[in-house]
Design a protein around this motif. Structure first.
Motif, PDB file in Angstrom:
ATOM      1  N   ILE A 203       0.853  -1.186   0.000  1.00 52.83           N
ATOM      2  CA  ILE A 203       0.000   0.000   0.000  1.00 52.83           C
ATOM      3  C   ILE A 203       0.889   1.235   0.000  1.00 52.83           C
ATOM      4  O   ILE A 203       2.078   1.137   0.299  1.00 52.83           O
ATOM      5  CB  ILE A 203      -0.953   0.063   1.228  1.00 52.83           C
TER       6      ILE A 203
ATOM      7  N   THR B  72      11.214   6.759  13.910  1.00 50.28           N
ATOM      8  CA  THR B  72      10.756   8.142  13.981  1.00 50.28           C
ATOM      9  C   THR B  72      11.672   9.052  13.165  1.00 50.28           C
ATOM     10  O   THR B  72      11.365  10.223  12.955  1.00 50.28           O
ATOM     11  CB  THR B  72      10.733   8.674  15.429  1.00 50.28           C
TER      12      THR B  72
ATOM     13  N   VAL C 198      10.094  19.864  19.601  1.00 53.67           N
ATOM     14  CA  VAL C 198      10.120  18.451  19.927  1.00 53.67           C
ATOM     15  C   VAL C 198      11.525  17.939  20.222  1.00 53.67           C
ATOM     16  O   VAL C 198      11.727  17.121  21.116  1.00 53.67           O
ATOM     17  CB  VAL C 198       9.468  17.652  18.785  1.00 53.67           C
TER      18      VAL C 198
ATOM     19  N   ALA D 259       9.412   8.318  21.837  1.00 58.37           N
ATOM     20  CA  ALA D 259       9.104   8.265  20.408  1.00 58.37           C
ATOM     21  C   ALA D 259       7.823   7.495  20.149  1.00 58.37           C
ATOM     22  O   ALA D 259       7.735   6.686  19.238  1.00 58.37           O
ATOM     23  CB  ALA D 259      10.274   7.671  19.620  1.00 58.37           C
TER      24      ALA D 259
ATOM     25  N   VAL E  46       4.899  14.005  15.699  1.00 60.95           N
ATOM     26  CA  VAL E  46       5.248  15.395  15.981  1.00 60.95           C
ATOM     27  C   VAL E  46       4.044  16.333  15.899  1.00 60.95           C
ATOM     28  O   VAL E  46       3.800  17.129  16.802  1.00 60.95           O
ATOM     29  CB  VAL E  46       6.347  15.859  15.008  1.00 60.95           C
ATOM     30  N   LEU E  47       3.252  16.197  14.810  1.00 60.81           N
ATOM     31  CA  LEU E  47       2.135  17.125  14.655  1.00 60.81           C
ATOM     32  C   LEU E  47       1.070  16.913  15.732  1.00 60.81           C
ATOM     33  O   LEU E  47       0.428  17.855  16.178  1.00 60.81           O
ATOM     34  CB  LEU E  47       1.533  17.002  13.251  1.00 60.81           C
TER      35      LEU E  47
ATOM     36  N   SER F 262       1.738  15.867  18.822  1.00 58.08           N
ATOM     37  CA  SER F 262       2.264  16.436  20.062  1.00 58.08           C
ATOM     38  C   SER F 262       2.140  17.962  20.023  1.00 58.08           C
ATOM     39  O   SER F 262       1.854  18.594  21.038  1.00 58.08           O
ATOM     40  CB  SER F 262       3.716  16.022  20.276  1.00 58.08           C
TER      41      SER F 262
ATOM     42  N   ARG G  57      -6.565   0.824   5.222  1.00 59.13           N
ATOM     43  CA  ARG G  57      -5.196   0.445   4.864  1.00 59.13           C
ATOM     44  C   ARG G  57      -4.844  -0.921   5.431  1.00 59.13           C
ATOM     45  O   ARG G  57      -4.202  -1.736   4.771  1.00 59.13           O
ATOM     46  CB  ARG G  57      -4.205   1.485   5.382  1.00 59.13           C
TER      47      ARG G  57
ATOM     48  N   LEU H 138      -3.752  -4.218   3.371  1.00 61.56           N
ATOM     49  CA  LEU H 138      -2.461  -4.830   3.709  1.00 61.56           C
ATOM     50  C   LEU H 138      -2.636  -6.320   4.007  1.00 61.56           C
ATOM     51  O   LEU H 138      -1.860  -7.160   3.532  1.00 61.56           O
ATOM     52  CB  LEU H 138      -1.888  -4.114   4.930  1.00 61.56           C
TER      53      LEU H 138
ATOM     54  N   ALA I 120      -3.240  -8.173   0.816  1.00 59.90           N
ATOM     55  CA  ALA I 120      -2.001  -8.363   0.051  1.00 59.90           C
ATOM     56  C   ALA I 120      -1.162  -9.476   0.669  1.00 59.90           C
ATOM     57  O   ALA I 120      -0.643 -10.347  -0.038  1.00 59.90           O
ATOM     58  CB  ALA I 120      -1.215  -7.057   0.003  1.00 59.90           C
TER      59      ALA I 120
END
Lengths: 238, 118
Positions: free
Chosen positions: A71, A180, A234, B27, B31-32, B34, B95, B99, B102
């Motif tokens: 995908i 990440t 961050v 991690a 980011v967006l 947070s 998705r 997956l 597949a």
């Protein structure tokens, strides 16, 4: 001379060119053919990122090595997949190369030479090492990222958004274990902060040779927001 | 706006900050995402320290009290957030399905071959 050629050839076989491709049926054939004629001896692999056009078929007909993503996962995941492939297959360097014809294979050897001669962990093919940036919106964004990275790490990266980059094995191993990390300016800054060395080589690029860019205005804004947020907020907490 | 509400806003902001930073360090957060939580909790701190902001906007919009505006603000932001999250979740499910399909077709492709040969 033959000795030098031999040296160069053995060097080239340690380098993997990774070409992420998403719906690039218009460009991929030209890119592959140019790579084969201008930079023979370099191994390359295409990461077909869930394309729904003829990209996969064309790669198969050209007899290329292809990783087919089931995908569409985006550039970062495609890149990480290629990094894992490079580490698993014992390559010393991997070069990120665009499928759309923007990057010129003439410069591949220059990137590798720079990495070998300076021992740099990352080498960026920069459009602006010796050439000044124009005054378009895109370049305003690029300048801001350059200034920010300089403030945060003390290093000047003239073309942080260039997608034409060489990564050495130690960096590729970091990508292997930490998903990440992305192949974008914020990760370059993180590597700089952690003591990896980054150098640049002047290159010239072309316009994309067909098809459509995935960067529309909304995505560009998101991109800038993400890069700035990561650099400014961050990364303090990492 | 009551003193209790102001203190509560700041306490909540501190708690949100703490968890977001912890998740960032491990991690385990994008980011967006947070960024949303950090800005949202910063707005709590601002409202807690400067209640005049809430009083002023509540006056402009004709609210009975500043705290009513604060409640509406929080609910509105979270409703929008919930909506975008449910869109993302739907996309993830889609998705995941393709997956799995597949992978299933890939794993079983040898069986199809051999049963056709028989």
């Amino acid at each position: 001379m033959s000795r030098e050629n031999g040296f160069r050839l053995s060097l080239r076989s340690n380098v993997l060119i990774a070409i992420p491709a998403y719906n690039e049926e218009e460009c991929i054939e030209g890119t592959v053919k140019e790579l084969r004629s201008v930079a023979p001896g370099f191994d390359f692999i295409i990461i077909n990122d869930g394309s729904y056009d003829r990209t996969g078929e064309i790669c198969k007909s050209l007899d290329c090595k292809v990783i087919d993503m089931p995908i569409n996962c985006g550039l970062t995941v495609g890149f990480q997949t290629a990094a894992r492939y490079a580490v698993d297959h014992g390559y010393d360097y991997m070069i990120q190369f665009d499928a759309d014809g923007q990057h010129r294979p003439e410069y591949l050897a220059a990137l590798v030479e720079k990495a070998v001669n300076t021992g740099s962990d990352i080498v960026i093919g920069s459009r602006f090492l010796t050439v000044r940036k124009d005054k378009s919106m895109r370049m305003v964004g690029s300048r801001m990222i350059t200034v920010l990275i300089k403030m945060l790490t003390g290093h000047r990266i003239s073309d942080p958004t260039s997608g034409f980059r060489l990564f050495s094995r130690p960096v590729l191993e970091r990508y292997y274990y930490d998903n990440t990390l992305n192949p974008e300016p914020e990760s370059i800054a993180l590597f700089l902060k952690q003591g990896y060395s980054v150098s640049e080589v002047q290159v010239s690029m072309r316009e994309r040779q067909g098809g459509e860019s995935y960067l529309n205005p909304v995505k560009s804004m998101q991109y800038m927001l993400r890069v700035f947020a990561t650099l400014l907020i961050v990364q303090w907490f990492r | 706006m009551s003193f209790t509400l102001r203190i509560l806003l700041i306490v909540f902001a501190v708690i949100v900050f703490y968890f977001v930073i912890r998740k960032l360090k491990k991690a385990q957060m994008q980011v967006l995402d947070s960024l949303f939580w950090l800005l949202f909790s910063t707005s709590f701190v601002l409202l807690g320290i400067f209640p005049e902001i809430a009083v002023h906007i509540a006056g402009l919009l004709g609210f009975m009290s500043a705290s009513n505006f604060v409640f509406l603000y929080v609910i509105a932001v979270l409703v929008v957030r919930d909506f975008t999250i449910s869109l993302r979740l739907a996309k993830q499910e889609e998705r995941l399905n393709s997956l799995v399909q597949a992978a299933a077709l890939n794993w079983n492709s040898n069986d199809f071959r051999s049963s056709n040969d028989d």
